[in-house]
Design an enzyme around this catalytic site. Structure first.
Site, PDB file in Angstrom:
ATOM      1  N   ASP A  73      -2.566   8.913  18.545  1.00 56.76           N
ATOM      2  CA  ASP A  73      -3.103   8.890  17.534  1.00 56.76           C
ATOM      3  C   ASP A  73      -3.807   7.483  17.089  1.00 56.76           C
ATOM      4  O   ASP A  73      -3.948   7.120  15.880  1.00 56.76           O
ATOM      5  CB  ASP A  73      -2.124   8.964  16.313  1.00 56.76           C
ATOM      6  CG  ASP A  73      -2.902   9.849  14.829  1.00 56.76           C
ATOM      7  OD1 ASP A  73      -3.785  10.070  14.768  1.00 56.76           O
ATOM      8  OD2 ASP A  73      -2.265   9.208  13.719  1.00 56.76           O
ATOM      9  N   GLY A 100       0.998  -1.297  -0.121  1.00 57.55           N
ATOM     10  CA  GLY A 100       0.122  -0.059   0.021  1.00 57.55           C
ATOM     11  C   GLY A 100       0.749   1.304  -0.058  1.00 57.55           C
ATOM     12  O   GLY A 100       1.965   1.148   0.402  1.00 57.55           O
ATOM     13  N   ARG A 101       0.223   2.261  -0.404  1.00 55.57           N
ATOM     14  CA  ARG A 101       0.830   3.681  -0.251  1.00 55.57           C
ATOM     15  C   ARG A 101       0.035   4.642   0.527  1.00 55.57           C
ATOM     16  O   ARG A 101      -1.012   4.433   0.668  1.00 55.57           O
ATOM     17  CB  ARG A 101       0.965   4.175  -1.756  1.00 55.57           C
ATOM     18  CG  ARG A 101       1.923   3.602  -2.391  1.00 55.57           C
ATOM     19  CD  ARG A 101       2.309   4.521  -3.758  1.00 55.57           C
ATOM     20  NE  ARG A 101       3.492   4.120  -4.594  1.00 55.57           N
ATOM     21  CZ  ARG A 101       3.287   3.412  -5.668  1.00 55.57           C
ATOM     22  NH1 ARG A 101       2.076   2.859  -6.153  1.00 55.57           N
ATOM     23  NH2 ARG A 101       4.295   3.123  -6.464  1.00 55.57           N
ATOM     24  N   GLY A 102       0.500   5.811   0.991  1.00 53.35           N
ATOM     25  CA  GLY A 102      -0.270   6.485   1.795  1.00 53.35           C
ATOM     26  C   GLY A 102       0.545   7.841   1.983  1.00 53.35           C
ATOM     27  O   GLY A 102       1.612   8.019   1.533  1.00 53.35           O
TER      28      GLY A 102
END
Length: 759
Positions: free
Chosen positions: A141, A18-20
């Site tokens: 977070d 994945g990318r983010g």
């Protein structure tokens, strides 16, 4: 990094998972141990980050990675290794087979998860948090995207410590002073929103938000505007989860509402207490009243669905009539620049074409994409967010005039859409003030910062970090205007507020003390300035380290005040230490390193060690020319220092040539009356006098006096000093009568203005 396929000759990248917003995650094979792992590659630093920022980020990454690697619990993702490869920071973690809670909700079409799954997740997360909190570690977070449920039912919390790095990667350092702590709007505790210190109970509040969402399908404050969401967390009672889903157990309803208490003291005492309550509730037993939590019956809202008219009435007056932004969706990932989400967004070329998110405060990005098409007003807010970011980037590049035009236009449109006291409007006004300050319009900047400070005080209170930040900017601008006594009063008041709200060791408190020390020097209170700067330097060294840029910046002021006190040997030693430390940490060519070398040259000259100073300035001129070019202002400053020391060594012809060269460039670039040009012209006059060319020196001194008279006034001490030099030239030319008349005129001016006689 993907092109090499092999990191540190050990981790072979296989598939992109994945990318983010923070980077990429790869499935990889550890060639040394023959096992599959996940490798998170952090987003590379862009050109907007200078070497100092990148160095600090690397230090923080290593520190946070060590924190994450120290955690050993079945409910926390295991970190195996970390490091840097070809300029990219990476983290090696266990490869998990499962989905995060955001993905589970999305896969379930945003319907709540089965009740038994929800309760089991609650118990497992409480157990993991209990362990991490006992280690003194707070996540800060916690959100659905950071909680994984594996195929065997095990629940794991991800990204301890590393989550906090995302804010630094996604935003400039200036934008981290907004007062909104790290977090995502739907899951932020009231104390985070208020910019206060947080402890383990903030994680418990965030967990309450997560449990509410997976149990009901919606977050506790599912409002249409990012700021309204934050206000909901701070001021509005949530509806009990069972009003959305009657099948939820009564104990679970009470647990979630206790987690969502506004005051930390009213939440469960710790995660261990929370887990005990869940275990008892699952077994059918009743928890002991008052065990670790203040009991209260949840008060149901009289309104209907969240966001209705009655809900709006619950919000503070300043949050009403806000234009709705994109509606939040917890399954879509984070709202702030995401350091730890499910990595579903690109940070490669494709990301640059995506529409920017609406800002939250002071340029922070806003909430995620809408579930339905946004209203036209939302489109305008999104566009304004992009323009705001463009303005910030222009300022970062030093193009302050252009940045000011952008920010003024954005501020006017935000005010028409959101009102004058909306945080986004005030964020734009704050940027307007910065551009005015940087372009020499200090009086206009003072008005702009005053308006921002007043608006933020109405919104957030006098001691909120954002309010104090705007007030501190007013003090800085007052200093630009030469109103140092007023600046001192503002700095002192801001410092008191920062100590009350943040504590004496908070970085913002220390920065305010640093600025207060500088301003004391401007007031002529040099001894006090030195003492305070020395204290701040010691405190920064204790908290940040002896070679941290902030510590070195304050030591620089210590050295400056030592020079003002005539303690040049100590000043020289301090400047040399600073130059060495900056060269080691920032690089030999960093502007701060070169600045410390310049000041060391001044100290050498003051100590009569002109030969050493001359050698230093020759090398510095070469380095400045190579780094910034021959006409860069700092190159010219180094050349000026070179010329002064040539004169001290008696090389007056060379000194005259150097002074004339610098003066010519400065006059063309800055104008004839600019202070730097006038200083160079005076050096020309000095050299001419030492060469016995008194007629030429007289002309040059007259030009200096005229320029200072235009800029500073006829009675300013520097103007009178230049005219005194003019009289000296007349005397040397044998024009005694003219010289005597000029001396009498100067004496009358000094007597009238109560100035000390010229020596």
């Amino acid at each position: 990094m993907a092109d090499t396929r092999l990191i540190q000759s050990r981790y072979r990248l296989l598939d992109l998972i994945g990318r983010g917003g923070m980077g990429e995650v790869w499935r990889a094979r550890d060639e040394s141990l023959g096992r599959l792992v996940a490798v998170k590659c952090l987003k590379p630093m862009g050109p907007q980050h200078d070497q100092a920022f990148t160095r600090i980020l690397r230090e923080r990454f290593r520190r946070e990675a060590r924190v994450a690697a120290s955690l050993q619990h079945r409910g926390v993702t295991v970190v195996h290794d970390f490091g840097e490869h070809e300029g990219v920071l990476y983290l090696v973690m266990e490869l998990l087979d499962g989905q995060n809670l955001s993905q589970l909700l999305e896969e379930n079409e945003q319907r709540p998860l089965p009740v038994d799954h929800v309760v089991d997740i609650a118990e497992q997360v409480a157990d993991a948090l209990g362990y991490t909190h006992r280690q003194g570690i707070v996540h800060r977070d916690l959100k659905p995207a950071n909680i994984m449920r594996l195929t065997d039912g095990t629940v794991k919390i991800c990204d301890f410590g590393i989550a906090r790095l995302g804010r630094d990667i996604g935003m400039s350092s200036r934008l981290t002073t907004t007062g909104i702590a790290m977090g995502t709007p739907h899951y932020m505790s009231p104390e985070q929103i208020g910019g206060k210190e947080v402890d383990h109970r903030s994680d418990l509040y965030s967990l309450g938000c997560v449990l509410y969402e997976i149990a009901t399908g919606v977050p506790p404050f599912d409002l249409a505007d990012a700021w309204a969401i934050l206000v909901g967390h701070r001021d509005t009672r949530p509806e009990p989860p069972r009003t959305h889903r009657a099948e939820l157990p009564g104990f679970f309803d009470r647990v979630v509402l206790d987690l969502l208490a506004k005051a930390p003291d009213e939440r469960p005492a710790d995660a261990g207490d929370l887990r005990r309550r869940i275990v008892l509730g699952r077994s059918g037993e009743q928890p002991v009243p008052g065990a670790g939590v203040v009991r209260r019956e949840p008060e149901r809202l009289a309104s209907g669905p969240a966001g209705s008219g009655r809900m709006d009435a619950e919000l503070p007056f300043w949050a009403r009539k806000m234009t709705s932004g994109h509606q939040a969706n917890g399954s879509q990932g984070p709202a702030l620049p995401d350091p730890a989400a499910g990595l579903t967004r690109r940070w490669t070329t494709a990301a640059s074409t995506a529409a920017p998110r609406p800002p939250l405060t002071d340029g922070s990005t806003g909430v995620p994409p809408a579930r339905s098409a946004p209203a036209p007003a939302s489109d305008r807010l999104t566009a304004l967010a992009g323009r705001h970011s463009e303005g910030v980037d222009l300022g970062r590049l030093g193009r302050w005039e252009e940045a000011g035009e952008v920010h003024r236009a954005v501020a006017a449109e935000r005010e028409s859409l959101l009102g004058p006291d909306h945080p986004d409007t005030l964020a734009s006004r704050h940027e307007v003030g910065l551009t005015l300050s940087r372009t020499g319009r200090a009086a206009d900047a003072l008005r702009a910062f005053g308006q921002v400070a007043a608006g933020r005080e109405r919104l957030l209170g006098p001691d909120h970090p954002q309010t104090l930040g705007a007030r501190e900017q007013t003090a800085y601008v007052l200093g630009q205007l030469g109103r140092h006594f007023e600046a001192h009063q503002v700095y002192a008041a801001v410092l008191a507020g920062r100590e009350r709200s943040m504590g004496p060791d908070h970085p913002d408190t220390l920065r305010c003390r640093h600025n207060l020390a500088l301003n004391l020097g401007r007031l002529g209170r040099t001894e006090e300035s030195w003492q305070l700067a020395r204290q701040v330097a010691d405190d920064r060294a204790r908290l940040l380290g002896a070679t941290h840029p902030d510590t070195l910046a304050t030591r620089y002021e210590v050295a400056y005040t030592l020079g003002r006190l005539g303690r040049w040997a100590e000043a020289l030693e301090t400047y040399q230490d600073i130059a060495g430390a900056r060269a080691a940490t920032l690089g030999a060519d960093h502007p701060d390193t070169l600045a410390a070398r310049y000041e060391a040259g001044i100290s050498l000259g003051r100590l009569g060690r002109s030969a050493e100073a001359l050698e230093l300035y020759r090398a510095l001129v070469a380095d400045r020319t190579r780094v910034g070019g021959p006409t860069d202002p700092e190159t010219l400053r180094a050349r000026h220092g070179l010329g002064v020391n040539l004169g001290r060594m008696g090389h007056w012809e060379e000194a005259l040539t150097e002074a004339r060269g610098v003066c010519g460039i400065r006059e063309e670039a800055l104008g004839p009356d600019h202070p730097d040009t006038v200083i160079s012209r005076r050096e020309v006059a000095v050299a001419l006098g030492w060469l016995g060319r008194w007629s030429d020196a007289l002309t040059a001194y007259r030009e200096v006096a005229e320029a200072r008279g235009r800029a500073l006034g006829p009675d300013h001490p520097e103007t009178l000093a230049a005219r005194n030099d003019e009289a000296h030239c007349l005397d040397r030319l044998g024009r005694e009568d003219e010289a005597a008349e000029l001396y009498r005129t100067l004496a009358a001016h000094r007597a009238q203005n109560a100035l000390p006689p010229q020596r």
